[in-house]
Design a protein around this motif. Structure first.
Motif, PDB file in Angstrom:
ATOM      1  N   VAL A 100       8.402  -5.314  -3.131  1.00  0.00           N
ATOM      2  CA  VAL A 100       7.268  -5.447  -2.211  1.00  0.00           C
ATOM      3  C   VAL A 100       7.107  -6.902  -1.786  1.00  0.00           C
ATOM      4  O   VAL A 100       6.937  -7.215  -0.601  1.00  0.00           O
ATOM      5  N   GLY A 101       7.174  -7.808  -2.755  1.00  0.00           N
ATOM      6  CA  GLY A 101       7.057  -9.229  -2.442  1.00  0.00           C
ATOM      7  C   GLY A 101       8.139  -9.704  -1.489  1.00  0.00           C
ATOM      8  O   GLY A 101       7.878 -10.494  -0.573  1.00  0.00           O
ATOM      9  N   HIS A 102       9.352  -9.205  -1.671  1.00  0.00           N
ATOM     10  CA  HIS A 102      10.448  -9.584  -0.774  1.00  0.00           C
ATOM     11  C   HIS A 102      10.261  -9.016   0.631  1.00  0.00           C
ATOM     12  O   HIS A 102      10.641  -9.656   1.616  1.00  0.00           O
ATOM     13  N   LEU A 103       9.699  -7.812   0.729  1.00  0.00           N
ATOM     14  CA  LEU A 103       9.465  -7.241   2.053  1.00  0.00           C
ATOM     15  C   LEU A 103       8.299  -7.929   2.758  1.00  0.00           C
ATOM     16  O   LEU A 103       8.307  -8.058   3.987  1.00  0.00           O
ATOM     17  N   GLU A 104       7.325  -8.372   1.999  1.00  0.00           N
ATOM     18  CA  GLU A 104       6.204  -9.090   2.594  1.00  0.00           C
ATOM     19  C   GLU A 104       6.600 -10.497   3.026  1.00  0.00           C
ATOM     20  O   GLU A 104       6.094 -11.000   4.037  1.00  0.00           O
ATOM     21  N   ARG A 105       7.511 -11.110   2.270  1.00  0.00           N
ATOM     22  CA  ARG A 105       7.979 -12.471   2.581  1.00  0.00           C
ATOM     23  C   ARG A 105       9.511 -12.475   2.496  1.00  0.00           C
ATOM     24  O   ARG A 105      10.088 -12.883   1.492  1.00  0.00           O
ATOM     25  N   THR A 141       0.833  -1.201   0.000  1.00  0.00           N
ATOM     26  CA  THR A 141       0.000   0.000   0.000  1.00  0.00           C
ATOM     27  C   THR A 141       0.868   1.251   0.000  1.00  0.00           C
ATOM     28  O   THR A 141       0.568   2.234  -0.688  1.00  0.00           O
ATOM     29  N   LEU A 142       1.943   1.220   0.772  1.00  0.00           N
ATOM     30  CA  LEU A 142       2.850   2.366   0.812  1.00  0.00           C
ATOM     31  C   LEU A 142       3.380   2.694  -0.580  1.00  0.00           C
ATOM     32  O   LEU A 142       3.360   3.852  -1.013  1.00  0.00           O
ATOM     33  N   ALA A 143       3.860   1.683  -1.294  1.00  0.00           N
ATOM     34  CA  ALA A 143       4.422   1.910  -2.632  1.00  0.00           C
ATOM     35  C   ALA A 143       3.366   2.460  -3.581  1.00  0.00           C
ATOM     36  O   ALA A 143       3.637   3.371  -4.373  1.00  0.00           O
ATOM     37  N   ARG A 182      13.411 -13.119   2.508  1.00  0.00           N
ATOM     38  CA  ARG A 182      14.222 -14.294   2.165  1.00  0.00           C
ATOM     39  C   ARG A 182      15.679 -13.850   2.036  1.00  0.00           C
ATOM     40  O   ARG A 182      16.007 -12.682   2.279  1.00  0.00           O
ATOM     41  N   ASP A 183      16.546 -14.757   1.643  1.00  0.00           N
ATOM     42  CA  ASP A 183      17.984 -14.464   1.605  1.00  0.00           C
ATOM     43  C   ASP A 183      18.321 -13.310   0.666  1.00  0.00           C
ATOM     44  O   ASP A 183      19.308 -12.597   0.883  1.00  0.00           O
ATOM     45  N   THR A 184      17.528 -13.127  -0.383  1.00  0.00           N
ATOM     46  CA  THR A 184      17.841 -12.101  -1.388  1.00  0.00           C
ATOM     47  C   THR A 184      17.161 -10.761  -1.109  1.00  0.00           C
ATOM     48  O   THR A 184      17.269  -9.835  -1.916  1.00  0.00           O
ATOM     49  N   THR A 185      16.478 -10.625   0.020  1.00  0.00           N
ATOM     50  CA  THR A 185      15.700  -9.409   0.264  1.00  0.00           C
ATOM     51  C   THR A 185      16.576  -8.164   0.319  1.00  0.00           C
ATOM     52  O   THR A 185      16.269  -7.156  -0.335  1.00  0.00           O
ATOM     53  N   MET A 186      17.655  -8.165   1.090  1.00  0.00           N
ATOM     54  CA  MET A 186      18.483  -6.972   1.188  1.00  0.00           C
ATOM     55  C   MET A 186      19.111  -6.613  -0.159  1.00  0.00           C
ATOM     56  O   MET A 186      19.243  -5.424  -0.497  1.00  0.00           O
ATOM     57  N   LEU A 187      19.461  -7.619  -0.945  1.00  0.00           N
ATOM     58  CA  LEU A 187      19.995  -7.334  -2.279  1.00  0.00           C
ATOM     59  C   LEU A 187      18.957  -6.604  -3.119  1.00  0.00           C
ATOM     60  O   LEU A 187      19.271  -5.639  -3.821  1.00  0.00           O
ATOM     61  N   ARG A 188      17.694  -7.042  -3.043  1.00  0.00           N
ATOM     62  CA  ARG A 188      16.619  -6.375  -3.786  1.00  0.00           C
ATOM     63  C   ARG A 188      16.407  -4.944  -3.276  1.00  0.00           C
ATOM     64  O   ARG A 188      16.119  -4.034  -4.048  1.00  0.00           O
ATOM     65  N   VAL A 189      16.539  -4.747  -1.962  1.00  0.00           N
ATOM     66  CA  VAL A 189      16.411  -3.405  -1.390  1.00  0.00           C
ATOM     67  C   VAL A 189      17.451  -2.471  -1.996  1.00  0.00           C
ATOM     68  O   VAL A 189      17.158  -1.335  -2.375  1.00  0.00           O
ATOM     69  N   LEU A 190      18.677  -2.950  -2.110  1.00  0.00           N
ATOM     70  CA  LEU A 190      19.755  -2.139  -2.661  1.00  0.00           C
ATOM     71  C   LEU A 190      19.571  -1.913  -4.156  1.00  0.00           C
ATOM     72  O   LEU A 190      19.762  -0.800  -4.662  1.00  0.00           O
TER      73      LEU A 190
END
Length: 400
Positions: free
Chosen positions: A319-324, A81-83, A326-334
């Protein structure tokens, strides 16, 4: 018991906030963008004028506290929702979208405060739409390394005193509170920081000058000074030295998602503005619109659309990575913010070329979108810093 009309209106607002879902929140944002942001965006940009009307409307709609738990009056909505809200606002006015994003990042930090911090009333005020907050992290001495303040808190009994020069404080002079970072009194490394909550008007806290930037001109990102400013232990948001962890785990994911959503809104607005221009501007002697007469312009518009849709997919992936997680979440954030900055600059630059003199003479909003896109790309962490982190992550090298 008889209630006044004002009380009934307040009860109705509280009820709507309590049951607000994703679709309702985004619809409210769209209505605010169309009714308040879009009509004033050009003049606010020209005058570098902060839109208090936008903040009031976001508060009245229950959007200032939409991610807060229901216990304090929020709607417990999430990053999806934020995005969507931020992208919607940014299509009309990226400055207002950034004000909202910085408020939401600060709100999340306050909501995650350590046990014993006196923040419940602040959270209730935010949820009631009566309190705007923001972050005061960046300092001239550490520049784009916003996580490493050079200022240090000095212990004074149970309180601390902070002297610092904060730069790029969005909503400076307009927010009701500021989440401030400083090195912990006994901190030994640049990441041994602590976060504090300062009320606007606190002794020693002041805006250091006006904001007059190239882009994002209406978000009041002015410098602020803390001169021996004192804050009590009840408003210490993190344990000593735990500010860096909060920045990395709470602020950075939301900030990178939000700035990527701002970039997406800018791209969508650029595509829409370019499309409208190619449909309306004409070669009178040929009896054709620009879009009909020049296939090269159609090809550039197509590339703009492809890049915008690609950015939308990347935002959805984050968004999907923040909701669930996983190991690759921080990489996606960057990755997301690094990519979004480049895409926004590319799409708005193409819009400037395609729309030509109409854009460069400021007859269209394209020129404002172009400037705002460049401003977004240099917000810390910058693309250069993010690529350094991404390269380290891929190679298995510690980021800090």
């Amino acid at each position: 018991m008889q209630y006044s009309r004002l009380q009934l209106v307040q009860f109705d607002r509280a009820r709507r906030r309590a049951v607000m879902d994703h679709e309702t929140a985004v619809s409210q944002a769209r209505e605010i963008a169309d009714r308040i942001l879009a009509p004033a965006a050009r003049q606010n940009d020209k005058d570098a004028r902060f839109s208090s009307e936008a903040v009031a409307a976001l508060g009245s709609a229950g959007l200032l506290g939409m991610m807060l738990p229901t216990e304090v009056g929020g709607s417990a909505l999430g990053p999806r929702t934020l995005a969507a809200i931020i992208a919607t606002l940014a299509e009309a006015d990226a400055s207002a979208a950034m004000v909202y994003l910085m408020h939401m990042c600060a709100t999340a930090t306050i909501a995650a405060a350590r046990p014993g911090a006196a923040v419940v009333q602040t959270l209730k005020d935010i949820a009631a739409g009566q309190h705007l907050t923001t972050l005061a992290f960046s300092e001239a001495g550490s520049r784009s390394h916003f996580w490493a303040p050079v200022s240090r808190a000095i212990r004074s009994g149970t309180n601390v005193r902070i002297t610092a020069k904060k730069s790029w404080v969005t909503s400076a002079g307009h927010a009701q509170s500021y989440v401030v970072s400083a090195l912990a009194p006994e901190g030994k490394s640049p990441t041994d920081s602590t976060l504090y909550l300062f009320a606007a008007g606190a002794p020693g806290l002041s805006v250091a000058g006006p904001w007059d930037g190239l882009g994002m001109r209406a978000n009041a990102s002015a410098p602020m000074i803390l001169e021996d400013a004192e804050v009590g232990s009840s408003l210490q948001l993190t344990d000593d030295g735990a500010g860096f962890k909060a920045m990395l785990e709470i602020v950075l994911p939301l900030f990178n998602l939000g700035t990527s959503a701002v970039a997406l809104g800018l791209c969508r607005a650029a595509v829409a503005g370019t499309t409208a221009h190619l449909k309306s501007a004409r070669f009178e002697h040929l009896g054709q619109t620009l879009g009909e007469g020049l296939p090269t312009l159609r090809a550039q518009l197509a590339t703009m659309q492809i890049d915008t849709d690609g950015l939308a997919a990347r935002v959805d992936d984050l968004v999907g990575h923040l909701e669930r997680p996983r190991d690759t979440t921080m990489l996606r954030v960057l990755e997301c913010k690094a990519s979004a900055g480049d895409v926004a600059i590319g799409v708005t630059s193409a819009a400037m070329r395609v729309c030509g003199g109409a854009a460069f003479s400021k007859h269209l909003a394209i020129e404002r979108l172009f400037r705002d896109a460049h401003a977004g790309a240099v917000m810390a962490p910058t693309g250069d810093v993010l690529r350094e982190f991404i390269g380290k992550a891929v190679l298995g090298i510690p980021l800090f």
